[in-house]
Design a protein around this motif. Structure first.
Motif, PDB file in Angstrom:
ATOM      1  N   PHE A   1       2.177   5.681  -8.969  1.00  0.00           N
ATOM      2  CA  PHE A   1       2.236   6.246  -7.877  1.00  0.00           C
ATOM      3  C   PHE A   1       0.781   6.208  -7.126  1.00  0.00           C
ATOM      4  CE2 PHE A   1       1.587  10.053  -4.731  1.00  0.00           C
ATOM      5  CZ  PHE A   1       2.847   9.784  -4.184  1.00  0.00           C
ATOM      6  N   HIS A   2      -0.501   6.245  -7.892  1.00  0.00           N
ATOM      7  CA  HIS A   2      -1.701   6.123  -7.399  1.00  0.00           C
ATOM      8  C   HIS A   2      -2.006   4.856  -6.915  1.00  0.00           C
ATOM      9  CE1 HIS A   2      -5.784   7.682  -7.107  1.00  0.00           C
ATOM     10  NE2 HIS A   2      -6.191   6.337  -7.623  1.00  0.00           N
ATOM     11  N   ASP A   3      -1.080   3.681  -7.301  1.00  0.00           N
ATOM     12  CA  ASP A   3      -1.475   2.288  -6.822  1.00  0.00           C
ATOM     13  C   ASP A   3      -1.017   2.258  -5.429  1.00  0.00           C
ATOM     14  OD1 ASP A   3      -2.263   1.718  -9.278  1.00  0.00           O
ATOM     15  OD2 ASP A   3      -0.382   1.122 -10.053  1.00  0.00           O
ATOM     16  N   LEU A   4      -0.315   3.172  -4.984  1.00  0.00           N
ATOM     17  CA  LEU A   4      -0.008   3.094  -3.402  1.00  0.00           C
ATOM     18  C   LEU A   4      -1.235   3.449  -2.548  1.00  0.00           C
ATOM     19  CD1 LEU A   4       3.152   5.648  -3.219  1.00  0.00           C
ATOM     20  CD2 LEU A   4       3.079   3.119  -3.251  1.00  0.00           C
ATOM     21  N   ARG A   5      -2.286   3.988  -3.202  1.00  0.00           N
ATOM     22  CA  ARG A   5      -3.530   4.223  -2.453  1.00  0.00           C
ATOM     23  C   ARG A   5      -4.338   2.786  -2.415  1.00  0.00           C
ATOM     24  NH1 ARG A   5      -7.587   7.692  -3.981  1.00  0.00           N
ATOM     25  NH2 ARG A   5      -7.981   8.181  -1.970  1.00  0.00           N
ATOM     26  N   HIS A   6      -4.215   1.894  -3.651  1.00  0.00           N
ATOM     27  CA  HIS A   6      -4.684   0.776  -3.831  1.00  0.00           C
ATOM     28  C   HIS A   6      -4.128  -0.189  -2.394  1.00  0.00           C
ATOM     29  CE1 HIS A   6      -5.554   1.878  -8.163  1.00  0.00           C
ATOM     30  NE2 HIS A   6      -6.377   2.534  -7.522  1.00  0.00           N
ATOM     31  N   TRP A   7      -2.953   0.038  -2.389  1.00  0.00           N
ATOM     32  CA  TRP A   7      -2.225  -0.906  -1.315  1.00  0.00           C
ATOM     33  C   TRP A   7      -2.809  -0.672  -0.057  1.00  0.00           C
ATOM     34  CZ3 TRP A   7       0.963   0.404   2.590  1.00  0.00           C
ATOM     35  CH2 TRP A   7       1.491  -0.726   3.338  1.00  0.00           C
ATOM     36  N   CYS A   8      -2.631   0.745   0.398  1.00  0.00           N
ATOM     37  CA  CYS A   8      -3.220   1.101   1.492  1.00  0.00           C
ATOM     38  C   CYS A   8      -4.825   0.743   1.825  1.00  0.00           C
ATOM     39  CB  CYS A   8      -2.966   2.570   1.689  1.00  0.00           C
ATOM     40  SG  CYS A   8      -3.696   3.407   3.067  1.00  0.00           S
ATOM     41  N   ALA A   9      -5.581   1.036   0.965  1.00  0.00           N
ATOM     42  CA  ALA A   9      -6.880   0.588   1.011  1.00  0.00           C
ATOM     43  C   ALA A   9      -7.065  -0.674   1.058  1.00  0.00           C
ATOM     44  CB  ALA A   9      -7.868   0.927  -0.103  1.00  0.00           C
ATOM     45  N   SER A  10      -6.327  -1.506   0.329  1.00  0.00           N
ATOM     46  CA  SER A  10      -6.472  -3.156   0.548  1.00  0.00           C
ATOM     47  C   SER A  10      -5.948  -3.432   1.617  1.00  0.00           C
ATOM     48  CB  SER A  10      -5.698  -3.660  -0.576  1.00  0.00           C
ATOM     49  OG  SER A  10      -5.622  -5.058  -0.446  1.00  0.00           O
ATOM     50  N   THR A  11      -4.901  -2.977   2.201  1.00  0.00           N
ATOM     51  CA  THR A  11      -4.547  -3.518   3.727  1.00  0.00           C
ATOM     52  C   THR A  11      -5.401  -3.123   4.881  1.00  0.00           C
ATOM     53  OG1 THR A  11      -2.006  -3.107   2.882  1.00  0.00           O
ATOM     54  CG2 THR A  11      -2.334  -3.164   5.220  1.00  0.00           C
ATOM     55  N   LEU A  12      -5.773  -1.776   4.810  1.00  0.00           N
ATOM     56  CA  LEU A  12      -6.685  -1.459   5.955  1.00  0.00           C
ATOM     57  C   LEU A  12      -7.807  -2.170   5.823  1.00  0.00           C
ATOM     58  CD1 LEU A  12      -6.537   2.566   5.405  1.00  0.00           C
ATOM     59  CD2 LEU A  12      -5.645   1.270   7.207  1.00  0.00           C
ATOM     60  N   HIS A  13      -8.418  -2.521   4.674  1.00  0.00           N
ATOM     61  CA  HIS A  13      -9.717  -3.418   4.600  1.00  0.00           C
ATOM     62  C   HIS A  13      -9.349  -4.804   4.985  1.00  0.00           C
ATOM     63  CE1 HIS A  13     -13.351  -5.174   2.952  1.00  0.00           C
ATOM     64  NE2 HIS A  13     -12.529  -6.215   2.279  1.00  0.00           N
TER      65      HIS A  13
ATOM     66  N   GLY B   1      15.154   8.592   2.915  1.00  0.00           N
ATOM     67  CA  GLY B   1      16.162   9.980   3.176  1.00  0.00           C
ATOM     68  C   GLY B   1      15.950  10.666   1.583  1.00  0.00           C
ATOM     69  N   SER B   2      15.408  10.228   0.736  1.00  0.00           N
ATOM     70  CA  SER B   2      15.201  11.003  -0.616  1.00  0.00           C
ATOM     71  C   SER B   2      14.090  11.929  -0.347  1.00  0.00           C
ATOM     72  CB  SER B   2      15.197   9.878  -1.832  1.00  0.00           C
ATOM     73  OG  SER B   2      13.902   9.135  -1.800  1.00  0.00           O
ATOM     74  N   THR B   3      13.824  12.713  -1.529  1.00  0.00           N
ATOM     75  CA  THR B   3      12.817  13.617  -1.706  1.00  0.00           C
ATOM     76  C   THR B   3      11.405  12.795  -1.940  1.00  0.00           C
ATOM     77  OG1 THR B   3      13.426  13.879  -4.031  1.00  0.00           O
ATOM     78  CG2 THR B   3      14.065  15.639  -2.638  1.00  0.00           C
ATOM     79  N   LEU B   4      11.717  11.516  -2.487  1.00  0.00           N
ATOM     80  CA  LEU B   4      10.381  10.560  -2.673  1.00  0.00           C
ATOM     81  C   LEU B   4       9.959  10.158  -1.335  1.00  0.00           C
ATOM     82  CD1 LEU B   4      10.961   8.633  -5.655  1.00  0.00           C
ATOM     83  CD2 LEU B   4       8.967  10.165  -5.478  1.00  0.00           C
ATOM     84  N   GLU B   5      10.670  10.103  -0.302  1.00  0.00           N
ATOM     85  CA  GLU B   5      10.116   9.564   1.064  1.00  0.00           C
ATOM     86  C   GLU B   5       9.014   9.935   1.567  1.00  0.00           C
ATOM     87  OE1 GLU B   5      11.731   7.721   5.236  1.00  0.00           O
ATOM     88  OE2 GLU B   5      12.940   9.415   4.331  1.00  0.00           O
ATOM     89  N   LEU B   6       8.705  11.355   1.560  1.00  0.00           N
ATOM     90  CA  LEU B   6       7.629  11.833   2.319  1.00  0.00           C
ATOM     91  C   LEU B   6       6.212  11.613   1.478  1.00  0.00           C
ATOM     92  CD1 LEU B   6       6.110  13.203   4.622  1.00  0.00           C
ATOM     93  CD2 LEU B   6       6.970  15.523   3.618  1.00  0.00           C
ATOM     94  N   PRO B   7       6.330  12.112   0.099  1.00  0.00           N
ATOM     95  CA  PRO B   7       5.190  11.805  -0.651  1.00  0.00           C
ATOM     96  C   PRO B   7       4.722  10.310  -0.867  1.00  0.00           C
ATOM     97  CG  PRO B   7       7.051  12.362  -2.191  1.00  0.00           C
ATOM     98  CD  PRO B   7       7.323  12.715  -0.616  1.00  0.00           C
ATOM     99  N   VAL B   8       5.738   9.456  -0.894  1.00  0.00           N
ATOM    100  CA  VAL B   8       5.414   7.841  -0.904  1.00  0.00           C
ATOM    101  C   VAL B   8       4.808   7.638   0.327  1.00  0.00           C
ATOM    102  CG1 VAL B   8       6.094   5.522  -0.896  1.00  0.00           C
ATOM    103  CG2 VAL B   8       6.886   7.325  -2.610  1.00  0.00           C
ATOM    104  N   MET B   9       5.192   7.903   1.604  1.00  0.00           N
ATOM    105  CA  MET B   9       4.594   7.847   2.943  1.00  0.00           C
ATOM    106  C   MET B   9       3.119   8.373   3.091  1.00  0.00           C
ATOM    107  SD  MET B   9       6.550   5.919   4.855  1.00  0.00           S
ATOM    108  CE  MET B   9       8.132   5.652   5.441  1.00  0.00           C
ATOM    109  N   LEU B  10       3.121   9.607   2.433  1.00  0.00           N
ATOM    110  CA  LEU B  10       1.632  10.182   2.595  1.00  0.00           C
ATOM    111  C   LEU B  10       0.666   9.373   1.628  1.00  0.00           C
ATOM    112  CD1 LEU B  10       2.630  13.885   2.422  1.00  0.00           C
ATOM    113  CD2 LEU B  10       1.846  12.674   4.550  1.00  0.00           C
ATOM    114  N   ALA B  11       1.019   8.847   0.758  1.00  0.00           N
ATOM    115  CA  ALA B  11       0.116   8.102  -0.175  1.00  0.00           C
ATOM    116  C   ALA B  11      -0.250   6.532   0.151  1.00  0.00           C
ATOM    117  CB  ALA B  11       0.926   8.077  -1.600  1.00  0.00           C
ATOM    118  N   ALA B  12       0.935   5.994   0.725  1.00  0.00           N
ATOM    119  CA  ALA B  12       1.022   4.476   1.261  1.00  0.00           C
ATOM    120  C   ALA B  12      -0.063   4.332   2.493  1.00  0.00           C
ATOM    121  CB  ALA B  12       2.443   3.683   0.955  1.00  0.00           C
ATOM    122  N   PHE B  13       0.343   5.487   3.567  1.00  0.00           N
ATOM    123  CA  PHE B  13      -0.285   5.239   4.691  1.00  0.00           C
ATOM    124  C   PHE B  13      -1.253   6.246   5.087  1.00  0.00           C
ATOM    125  CE2 PHE B  13       3.963   3.294   4.750  1.00  0.00           C
ATOM    126  CZ  PHE B  13       3.932   2.107   5.277  1.00  0.00           C
ATOM    127  N   GLY B  14      -1.847   6.868   3.918  1.00  0.00           N
ATOM    128  CA  GLY B  14      -2.856   7.919   4.191  1.00  0.00           C
ATOM    129  C   GLY B  14      -4.421   7.532   3.913  1.00  0.00           C
TER     130      GLY B  14
END
Length: 255
Positions: free
Chosen positions: A243-255, A136-149
């Motif tokens: 913040f950039h580490d969200l991409r690492h988590w996403c890539a690792s999870t997808l892998h 519900g905060s202003t961080l929710e959308l950008p975090v979602m885009l990074a963590a699940f993109g």
């Protein structure tokens, strides 16, 4: 005949080199200026910073008088206090300038061995706790885009509603910092490489967050976004996660 042609070309290049009084500093400046319209503002800034901070020992030497030993001294000096990656970037600029000004000059510089990066990958529990705290905060959308993109912070801040169709995001712009006459501004430009221009399909649970938005869907710049994110992870006791580490988590999870 081939050898004679190569010898004639070598002699011609040597005569041209001996005829110039251009200094290495001027050659670097000319190289940077000639690429302002083709390279990203960030790359240009990095080149100018490299010239200012690390190439002072070469600045006044004539381009035709520079030797391999001169370059090796600069690299050895930089290696004493800079990371191997930074030293390699310095050498890449030197090499590019010499390739343009003295194409026959073959560099054989000894560079420091590169260190394998130690990437930080948040745990699944870290991500769950983070998502709970920002709902519900202003961080929710950008975090979602990074963590699940996964999208980069500059791509998120540049994303406009017109580049979204249903659940699919077309990543075709990036927000970067540009300095002109010592004044800094954020600009939106095309991605640095063709590989960065891509389409990402998000689940409905995330796409609902941008429904009804117009223009830029995240109204902040990358610096503001990263600082806001850092305050949140520090508050949650997850110090060290960027913040950039969200991409690492996403890539690792997808892998």
């Amino acid at each position: 005949r081939t050898c004679e042609a190569m010898a004639a070309e070598w002699a011609r290049e040597k005569e041209l080199a001996l005829a110039t009084d251009t200094t290495f500093g001027s050659a670097v400046t000319n190289y940077i200026n000639s690429r302002r319209n083709t390279l990203s503002p960030r790359t240009i800034e990095d080149y100018e910073r490299t010239q200012r901070l690390y190439l002072s020992d070469l600045q006044q030497i004539r381009i035709d008088a520079i030797t391999q030993n001169d370059i090796q001294k600069v690299i050895d000096k930089a290696s004493a206090h800079l990371s191997p990656k930074t030293v390699t970037n310095i050498h890449c600029l030197i090499s590019a300038v010499l390739k343009q000004e003295r194409p026959q000059f073959a560099l054989r510089t000894s560079l420091p061995q590169r260190i394998k990066p130690n990437l930080t990958i948040p745990s699944d529990n870290d991500i769950k706790a983070l998502l709970e705290s920002i709902r519900g905060s202003t961080l929710e959308l950008p975090v979602m885009l990074a963590a699940f993109g996964p999208m980069r912070e500059g791509e998120i801040c540049a994303l406009r509603a017109e580049n979204i169709s249903g659940n699919t995001v077309h990543v075709c712009e990036n927000m970067v910092k540009k300095t002109v006459d010592k004044k800094t501004a954020w600009i939106i430009r095309h991605p640095k490489s063709t590989e960065s221009d891509r389409y990402i399909e998000y689940p409905e649970s995330i796409s609902r967050l941008w429904k009804g938005k117009e223009g830029r869907i995240v109204d902040m710049n990358p610096n503001t976004l990263c600082k806001m994110f850092k305050r949140k992870v520090d508050e949650l006791g997850m110090t060290g996660i960027r913040f950039h580490d969200l991409r690492h988590w996403c890539a690792s999870t997808l892998h």
